[in-house]
Design an enzyme around this catalytic site. Structure first.
Site, short mmCIF file in Angstrom:
data_model
loop_
_atom_site.label_atom_id
_atom_site.label_comp_id
_atom_site.label_asym_id
_atom_site.label_seq_id
_atom_site.Cartn_x
_atom_site.Cartn_y
_atom_site.Cartn_z
N ASP A 70 24.33 119.26 75.80
CA ASP A 70 25.19 119.58 77.22
C ASP A 70 25.85 120.93 77.22
OD1 ASP A 70 26.13 118.18 79.70
OD2 ASP A 70 28.31 118.70 78.63
N GLU B 150 14.45 120.44 59.02
CA GLU B 150 14.45 119.77 57.81
C GLU B 150 13.82 118.11 57.71
OE1 GLU B 150 18.33 119.22 56.25
OE2 GLU B 150 18.64 121.51 56.42
C1 NOJ Z 1 26.44 118.61 82.50
C2 NOJ Z 1 26.16 117.22 82.74
O1 NOJ Z 1 24.80 116.89 83.14
C3 NOJ Z 1 27.37 116.89 83.64
O2 NOJ Z 1 27.00 115.41 84.14
C4 NOJ Z 1 28.53 116.95 83.10
O3 NOJ Z 1 29.71 116.73 84.15
C5 NOJ Z 1 28.92 118.38 82.77
N1 NOJ Z 1 27.55 118.89 81.94
C6 NOJ Z 1 30.14 118.50 81.84
O4 NOJ Z 1 29.80 117.71 80.72
#
Ligand code: NOJ
Length: 529
Positions: free
Chosen positions: A209, A258
Site C-alpha cells: 500500500d 529467498e
Molecule cells: C490505498 C488504498 O487502496 C486505500 O483504500 C487506502 O485508503 C489508502 N491507500 C490509505 O491506506
C-alpha cells in the site's frame, strides 16, 4: 511459472481483487469475512483467474476499512482468525489459485501499541522517533503546510488538551493513520519481520500500500502553493517518490527471492509511468499498478496516449505494465464510461480489451458482473474521506450480489440478530447477481470466463508472449488497435460508428458484429494469419 512455462507466473496472470468486507459474509454479522471467501473459492476458481489479492484483513479499528493496522501479524476478529487465513491459503492452493496479501507500511493505526507507547512517552522520546512527531509552528498551528490525502491538514495534536505536550503527528491519510518514520532504521527492521511473517504463512505475493510514500523529504519542509487537482485534493511531491524508498524494495526483493518459488512484490505506486518504472527495476518490485487507465473515461485519444506512454516506458525499462480499470478506490467502469446500457457495453468492451493487452491484469470483485457505482445515501457512507473531503469510495464497495433473490441480501449474508450489510445494497442489485449471469450465455460473467479461457489457451500455445513489444494506433473512426506479436490484435471501437476490423479469425468479441463490422462500444480479439 505462467502457462507458457517460460516466464514468472505473474507476467501473464489475471489477479482478482477480493475486498473481504464486501465479498461474502459467513457468520451473518453483515460484514464479509475469510470463511466467506473460503466458501466461494470454487467460484473464484471457476472464473479462471490465477491469483486472488486480499485487501487488509489484519487487526484494525477499521477507520479506513482495514488500511489502519494495529497488529500487522494477526487477523481482525471481524474477518476471522489466523487459522481461517491458513485454511484459505491451503484451499486456494488446492484449486491452483495464488494468494496475495496487502501490507500497509506507510502508516499504522493510532491503536498500534508502538504508536500508543510513543504518545505516552512524550516529546523527544525514542518511542516518538518511530513516527513523525514535531512541535507546532510559531503560530501554534501544525508543523508544516502539508495536506492530508483525505482532506484537511496532515497533522493532528498528539495530546490535544495538553499544555506541556505540544507535539503534532503526521498522517498523510486519516488522523487515525499515523505515518511511520522510515528514516528510523528500526522501522525497516520491523517491516522486514512483517514481510517474512506473511511469506512464511505461504502467501504467493504481497501488495504494498502507498509504496511510493514511505519516505518524506528530509526535514519535512513546507510544500508551498501547489494548485489543487480537479477533485480539489492536492498531491504533495515532498511526501512521495523520495530516492531512499528504493533501498527498502531492494531489501524486500532479496527477502522475496529467498523463497522458492520467489514471491511477488506488487506496489501501489501512484506516480506517472516513467517514475513508477523506477520501482520495478530488476532488483526492486516485480510490478506496480498502472494507475493511468483508472483515471480516464471513454476517450479514444486518452486511451491511445496512456497506452503509448506505458509501451514507451515498458520498452525503456523492460518492466511489463499491469493493467487495471477498477479497484476499491475508483469509480466502477460502467459508471465512469457513461452509466446505463451504454456504460455496460463499454465496460464489457474495456474488460475484453484489457485482458488482451500485454502483461498482468487486475480485476476488482464485481467487475466481472458489470456492477455500476452505487449512490450510497450520505447517512450510510463509511469512507473516512467523506467526513474530511466530501469524497466517498463507498459506492464501489457495496456487498456483492450472489443471488437474484433478495433474501439473505442477495446471498451476501445470512444476517442474524437484525444485522444488516455494512453498506446497503441498492434496489435492483439482484439483476447483476452471479446466479442469473452464470446461466446467461450473453452475460458479462460469461464473457469474462470466455475471455480468461481464451487468454490462457493463447498464452499456453505461445501465441501471446507478454515480453514482446506491441504497436498501438487509432483509426479516424475511433478504433483503437493493439497489435501484438503472433498476429494477435485487440480492437476496441470507441467511436460512434461501425468500423471494419483487421482481417483474420475473431476469437473473442464483446458484442455481435454488425454486417461484419465492429459496432460502437465493442471490442474483439483477432488472430491475423
Ligand atoms: C490505498 C488504498 O487502496 C486505500 O483504500 C487506502 O485508503 C489508502 N491507500 C490509505 O491506506
Amino acid at each position: 511459472m505462467s502457462p507458457d512455462g517460460r516466464s514468472p507466473w505473474w507476467e501473464t496472470a489475471v489477479v482478482y481483487e477480493v475486498y473481504p468486507r464486501s465479498f461474502a459474509d459467513s457468520n451473518g454479522d453483515g460484514v464479509g469475512d475469510l470463511r466467506g471467501v473460503i466458501d466461494r473459492l470454487p467460484y473464484l476458481a471457476s472464473l479462471g483467474v490465477d491469483a486472488v489479492w486480499l485487501t487488509p484483513f489484519q487487526t484494525s479499528p477499521q477507520v479506513d476499512q482495514g488500511y489502519d493496522v494495529s497488529d500487522y501479524c494477526d487477523v481482525d476478529p471481524l474477518f476471522g482468525t489466523l487459522g481461517d487465513l491458513e485454511d484459505l491459503i491451503a484451499g486456494a492452493h488446492e484449486l491452483r489459485l495464488r494468494i496475495i496479501v496487502d501490507l500497509v507500511p506507510n502508516h499504522a493505526s493510532v491503536e498500534h501499541p508502538l504508536f500508543r507507547a510513543a504518545v505516552a512517552a512524550g516529546p523527544g522520546s525514542e518511542e516518538r522517533s518511530l513516527f513523525h512527531f514535531a512541535p507546532g509552528g510559531s503560530d501554534g498551528g501544525p508543523p508544516n503546510d502539508w495536506p492530508s490525502v483525505f482532506g484537511g491538514s496532515a497533522w493532528t495534536r498528539a495530546v490535544p488538551d495538553s499544555a506541556e505536550d505540544l507535539d503534532w503527528y503526521l498522517h498523510l491519510f486519516a488522523p487515525a493513520q499515523p505515518d511511520w518514520n522510515w528514516r528510523n532504521r528500526a522501522v525497516g527492521d520491523f517491516f522486514e519481520e512483517v514481510l517474512r511473517f506473511w511469506l512464511d504463512r505461504g502467501v504467493d505475493g504481497v501488495r504494498i500500500d502507498v509504496a511510493h510514500g514511505l519516505f518524506k523529504a528530509e526535514g519535512l519542509p513546507d510544500m508551498g502553493d501547489l494548485p489543487p487537482r480537479a477533485d480539489g485534493l492536492r498531491i504533495n511531491p515532498l511526501a512521495r517518490d523520495q530516492e531512499e524508498v528504493h533501498d527498502v524494495y531492494r531489501r524486500w526483493r532479496r527477502v522475496a527471492e529467498e523463497y522458492a518459488p520467489p514471491r511477488l512484490l506488487v506496489g501501489e505506486v501512484n506516480l506517472p509511468p516513467d517514475r513508477a518504472a523506477r520501482f520495478t527495476r530488476p532488483d526492486e518490485l516485480h510490478q506496480s499498478f498502472a494507475f493511468t487507465f483508472m483515471g480516464i473515461g471513454w476517450d479514444a485519444d486518452a486511451w491511445l496516449r496512456v497506452a503509448e506512454e506505458l509501451e514507451r516506458v515498458r520498452r525503456q525499462s523492460g518492466s511489463l505494465p499491469t493493467w487495471a480499470l477498477e479497484n476499491h478506490d475508483v469509480q466502477r467502469a460502467v459508471t465512469r464510461f457513461g452509466g446505463g446500457q451504454v456504460g455496460e457495453w463499454r465496460a464489457r468492451a474495456a474488460l475484453v480489451a484489457m485482458l488482451g493487452f500485454p502483461g498482468c491484469a487486475y480485476v476488482f470483485q464485481g467487475q466481472e458482473l458489470g456492477l455500476p457505482g452505487v449512490d450510497v445515501p450520505d447517512a450510510a457512507k463509511r469512507d473516512p474521506m467523506w467526513e474530511r473531503a466530501r469524497v466517498s469510495r463507498d459506492g464501489v464497495r457495496v456487498p456483492l450480489p450472489w443471488t437474484a433473490a433478495a433474501d439473505g441480501f442477495h446471498g451476501f449474508s445470512g444476517v442474524r440478530d437484525g444485522a444488516r450489510p455494512w453498506l446497503p445494497q441498492p434496489e435492483g442489485w439482484g439483476l447483476c447477481a452471479v446466479d442469473g449471469q452464470g446461466q446467461d450465455s450473453a452475460s458479462m460473467l460469461t464473457l469474462f470466463r470466455q475471455a480468461i479461457r481464451m487468454r490462457r489457451a493463447l498464452v499456453g500455445d505461445g501465441t501471446l508472449r507478454s515480453g514482446d513489444p506491441a504497436e498501438w494506433s487509432l483509426t479516424p473512426g475511433g478504433l483503437l488497435l493493439c497489435r501484438r506479436s503472433g498476429g494477435f490484435v485487440v480492437a476496441l471501437a470507441m467511436g460512434d460508428q461501425d468500423v471494419p476490423i483487421p482481417d483474420g479469425r475473431i476469437v473473442l468479441c464483446s458484442a455481435p458484429l454488425v454486417s461484419g463490422q465492429l459496432p460502437p462500444d465493442a471490442a474483439a480479439w483477432v488472430l491475423t494469419g
